[in-house]
Design a protein around this motif. Structure first.
Motif, short mmCIF file in Angstrom:
data_model
loop_
_atom_site.label_atom_id
_atom_site.label_comp_id
_atom_site.label_asym_id
_atom_site.label_seq_id
_atom_site.Cartn_x
_atom_site.Cartn_y
_atom_site.Cartn_z
N LEU A 145 -5.81 3.74 1.34
CA LEU A 145 -6.02 4.66 0.22
C LEU A 145 -5.28 4.18 -1.02
N ASN A 146 -4.03 3.76 -0.84
CA ASN A 146 -3.26 3.26 -1.98
C ASN A 146 -3.96 2.08 -2.64
N THR A 147 -4.50 1.18 -1.81
CA THR A 147 -5.16 -0.01 -2.34
C THR A 147 -6.44 0.37 -3.08
N SER A 160 -9.08 -16.15 2.88
CA SER A 160 -7.65 -16.12 3.18
C SER A 160 -6.91 -14.89 2.69
N ALA A 161 -7.42 -14.22 1.65
CA ALA A 161 -6.67 -13.11 1.04
C ALA A 161 -6.88 -11.82 1.81
N GLY A 162 -5.95 -10.89 1.63
CA GLY A 162 -6.04 -9.58 2.25
C GLY A 162 -6.43 -8.52 1.23
N LEU A 163 -6.45 -7.29 1.70
CA LEU A 163 -6.87 -6.18 0.85
C LEU A 163 -5.94 -5.98 -0.34
N ASP A 164 -4.70 -6.48 -0.21
CA ASP A 164 -3.75 -6.30 -1.30
C ASP A 164 -4.15 -7.08 -2.55
#
Length: 238
Positions: A172-174, A80-84
């Motif tokens: 890139l930020n992640t 369920s989670a995303g890259l964030d």
């Protein structure tokens, strides 16, 4: 749940962080119901508004859902989670650091190599010049490879900006946040900065981008960024 009372004036972020840690570390398992707002407020030592705001963030991160009957139930973050959630996952230690580093490095290689290809195809003259200038800022020699991290970030930021891909820019930020959550000293201790001090390879990559050679840029970027992946591969237990 292992909850520490919160004493800061602004507390919703701290409550959010503790709840995320409990979920990603597996101490709250998929299907578990969270206590109600009142009980959470008492256990954290905060007001219900702070808890409500924190739960809103946890839901937005894809870690819980409101189930039938009004209970807030934990989801399987792998589904369920995303890259964030990457940096939060790295901070919990739920995944061994070397495994996490390898996974980040593999994604970095794929994304950045394709960004180099796109940059060679799409970049404006000004963006190509920015990539060349960034390559020239790599230290010619250093006894502390970690000193090259700022130059490396500047270089790949210029490449990804030149690719014109917004998703790659946010990615890139992640990835940078994920590296930071694991800790730059850990990365240095593993000897992973060898790629960062290869000034000549970065200069050659910039030359291929400036020459609008997408295949050449992709091939060199894949080899260059694959060095970290290769170093990490032997230390990961599947």
């Amino acid at each position: 749940m292992d909850i520490t009372p919160v004493t800061r004036a602004s507390v919703s972020d701290e409550v959010f962080g503790q709840l995320v840690t409990e979920i990603l570390a597996g101490r709250l398992a998929p299907g578990d119901a969270l206590p109600g707002e009142r009980e959470l407020a008492e256990r954290f030592g905060v007001n219900r508004h702070a808890v409500r705001e924190a739960l809103k963030g946890v839901r937005q991160a894809g870690l819980v859902r409101i189930a039938q009957g009004g209970k807030t139930r934990v989801l399987d973050w792998r589904v369920s989670a995303g890259l964030d959630a990457l940096s939060a996952l790295a901070e919990t230690g739920a995944v061994p650091p070397v495994r996490m580093l390898r996974d980040i490095a593999e994604m970095r290689r794929s994304v950045a190599a394709d960004a180099a290809r796109l940059c060679a195809e799409r970049a404006t003259p000004e963006q190509r010049a920015a990539v060349t200038a960034a390559a020239e800022r790599y230290p010619a020699a250093t006894d502390r490879p970690v000193d090259a991290t700022a130059a490396d970030l500047d270089f790949w930021t210029a490449v990804i900006d030149g690719s014109g891909n917004i998703a790659y820019r946010l990615g890139l930020n992640t990835l940078v946040a994920g590296f930071g959550a694991i800790g730059w000293p850990v990365i240095a201790d593993l000897g992973l900065f060898i790629e960062y001090v290869d000034r000549d390879s970065h200069a050659e990559l910039a030359r291929r981008i400036a020459a609008a050679d997408p295949d050449g840029a992709h091939a060199l970027a894949t080899e260059l960024l694959g060095r970290m992946v290769a170093l990490l591969a032997g230390g990961v237990e599947e």
